[in-house]
Design a protein around this motif. Structure first.
Motif, PDB file in Angstrom:
ATOM      1  N   ASN A  58      49.622 -74.281 -11.950  1.00 22.95           N
ATOM      2  CA  ASN A  58      48.651 -73.815 -10.989  1.00 22.95           C
ATOM      3  C   ASN A  58      49.571 -73.767  -9.628  1.00 22.95           C
ATOM      4  O   ASN A  58      49.120 -72.956  -8.743  1.00 22.95           O
ATOM      5  N   ASP A  75      36.620 -61.562 -19.364  1.00 22.28           N
ATOM      6  CA  ASP A  75      36.668 -62.532 -18.534  1.00 22.28           C
ATOM      7  C   ASP A  75      37.488 -62.874 -17.498  1.00 22.28           C
ATOM      8  O   ASP A  75      38.686 -62.135 -17.419  1.00 22.28           O
ATOM      9  N   SER A  76      37.293 -63.619 -16.451  1.00 24.02           N
ATOM     10  CA  SER A  76      37.957 -63.765 -15.218  1.00 24.02           C
ATOM     11  C   SER A  76      37.927 -65.247 -15.017  1.00 24.02           C
ATOM     12  O   SER A  76      36.696 -65.716 -14.828  1.00 24.02           O
ATOM     13  N   LEU A  77      39.230 -65.736 -14.484  1.00 21.89           N
ATOM     14  CA  LEU A  77      39.239 -67.266 -14.145  1.00 21.89           C
ATOM     15  C   LEU A  77      39.722 -67.205 -12.707  1.00 21.89           C
ATOM     16  O   LEU A  77      40.773 -66.524 -12.385  1.00 21.89           O
ATOM     17  N   ASN A  78      39.255 -68.214 -11.790  1.00 22.52           N
ATOM     18  CA  ASN A  78      39.825 -68.288 -10.371  1.00 22.52           C
ATOM     19  C   ASN A  78      40.718 -69.584 -10.501  1.00 22.52           C
ATOM     20  O   ASN A  78      41.121 -70.078 -11.751  1.00 22.52           O
ATOM     21  N   ALA A  80      40.831 -72.688 -10.128  1.00 21.06           N
ATOM     22  CA  ALA A  80      40.264 -73.982 -10.271  1.00 21.06           C
ATOM     23  C   ALA A  80      39.694 -73.947 -11.965  1.00 21.06           C
ATOM     24  O   ALA A  80      40.044 -74.895 -12.698  1.00 21.06           O
ATOM     25  N   GLN A  81      39.300 -72.755 -12.209  1.00 20.25           N
ATOM     26  CA  GLN A  81      39.052 -72.612 -13.676  1.00 20.25           C
ATOM     27  C   GLN A  81      40.089 -72.425 -14.601  1.00 20.25           C
ATOM     28  O   GLN A  81      40.031 -72.973 -15.721  1.00 20.25           O
ATOM     29  N   HIS A  82      41.128 -71.832 -13.827  1.00 20.56           N
ATOM     30  CA  HIS A  82      42.140 -71.638 -14.669  1.00 20.56           C
ATOM     31  C   HIS A  82      43.079 -72.991 -14.930  1.00 20.56           C
ATOM     32  O   HIS A  82      43.243 -73.557 -16.206  1.00 20.56           O
ATOM     33  N   LYS A  83      42.795 -74.068 -14.125  1.00 23.34           N
ATOM     34  CA  LYS A  83      43.302 -75.441 -14.136  1.00 23.34           C
ATOM     35  C   LYS A  83      42.410 -76.027 -15.542  1.00 23.34           C
ATOM     36  O   LYS A  83      43.194 -76.800 -16.218  1.00 23.34           O
ATOM     37  N   GLU A  84      41.354 -76.158 -15.231  1.00 22.22           N
ATOM     38  CA  GLU A  84      40.371 -76.567 -16.358  1.00 22.22           C
ATOM     39  C   GLU A  84      40.731 -75.891 -17.759  1.00 22.22           C
ATOM     40  O   GLU A  84      40.854 -76.616 -18.761  1.00 22.22           O
ATOM     41  N   TYR A  85      40.857 -74.496 -17.970  1.00 17.77           N
ATOM     42  CA  TYR A  85      41.044 -73.979 -19.188  1.00 17.77           C
ATOM     43  C   TYR A  85      42.113 -74.736 -19.714  1.00 17.77           C
ATOM     44  O   TYR A  85      42.233 -74.983 -20.928  1.00 17.77           O
ATOM     45  N   ASN A  88      42.347 -78.337 -20.801  1.00 18.71           N
ATOM     46  CA  ASN A  88      41.464 -78.459 -21.941  1.00 18.71           C
ATOM     47  C   ASN A  88      42.464 -78.136 -23.159  1.00 18.71           C
ATOM     48  O   ASN A  88      42.729 -78.603 -24.300  1.00 18.71           O
TER      49      ASN A  88
END
Length: 173
Positions: A58, A75-78, A80-85, A88
């Protein structure tokens, strides 16, 4: 190495510049001032994935970065979502990157203008609990500005991921 880069540039030109308007002269080059720095940013991002270091991944993203193509589809990730993805993912799998190749290119006077780093390789995911592996050939296109990735587009074979997880493909009757 020069021949490989030139062949990749030709392929890239054919893919990224589908049509050139007579009123607009688009250019693609692999030799530009920030090429080495941009390539290092993407290589460091991939190295952090291999180490399971999501915070460092990140760190290489701009605050407003968008990541496309993870999980398939449009799909797209911001950030914060990238970090969560990837948190996991790295909690469950060890990522081993092999056969990686990086090609910095600069596109001017076109819809995809900017300094890009194209990356190819194989990401072998090893399940931390079962030791089962999934081999995923991948390609990413990363737009780099001011030493940060502002956009990343992932391309990989979702079919082999699904089949490795036990999904079956049934032909229609």
């Amino acid at each position: 190495m020069r021949t490989l880069k030139m062949n990749l540039l030709l392929a890239l030109t054919l893919l990224l510049i589908p049509s050139i308007s007579k009123a607009q002269e688009s250019t693609v080059t692999i030799e530009f001032d920030n090429a080495e720095t941009a390539s290092e940013v993407v290589q460091n991002y991939i190295a952090a994935l291999q180490k399971g270091d999501v915070a460092t991944m990140n760190m290489h993203l701009a605050d407003h970065a968008m990541i496309y193509g993870l999980g398939g589809g449009l799909d797209s990730l911001n950030v914060a979502q990238h970090k969560e993805y990837f948190k996991n993912s790295t909690d469950s799998f060890k990522h081993t990157i092999t056969q990686d190749l990086y090609l910095p290119v600069k596109v001017t006077n076109n819809w995809n203008e900017g300094e890009w780093v194209l990356a190819w390789g194989t990401n072998t995911l090893t399940n931390k609990e079962t030791a089962e592996t999934i081999v995923i050939p991948y390609h990413t296109a990363n737009l780099v500005e001011n030493g940060k990735i502002v956009m990343s587009r992932y391309f990989y074979d979702m079919m082999n991921v699904m089949m490795a997880q036990g999904y079956k493909i049934t032909a229609p009757e």
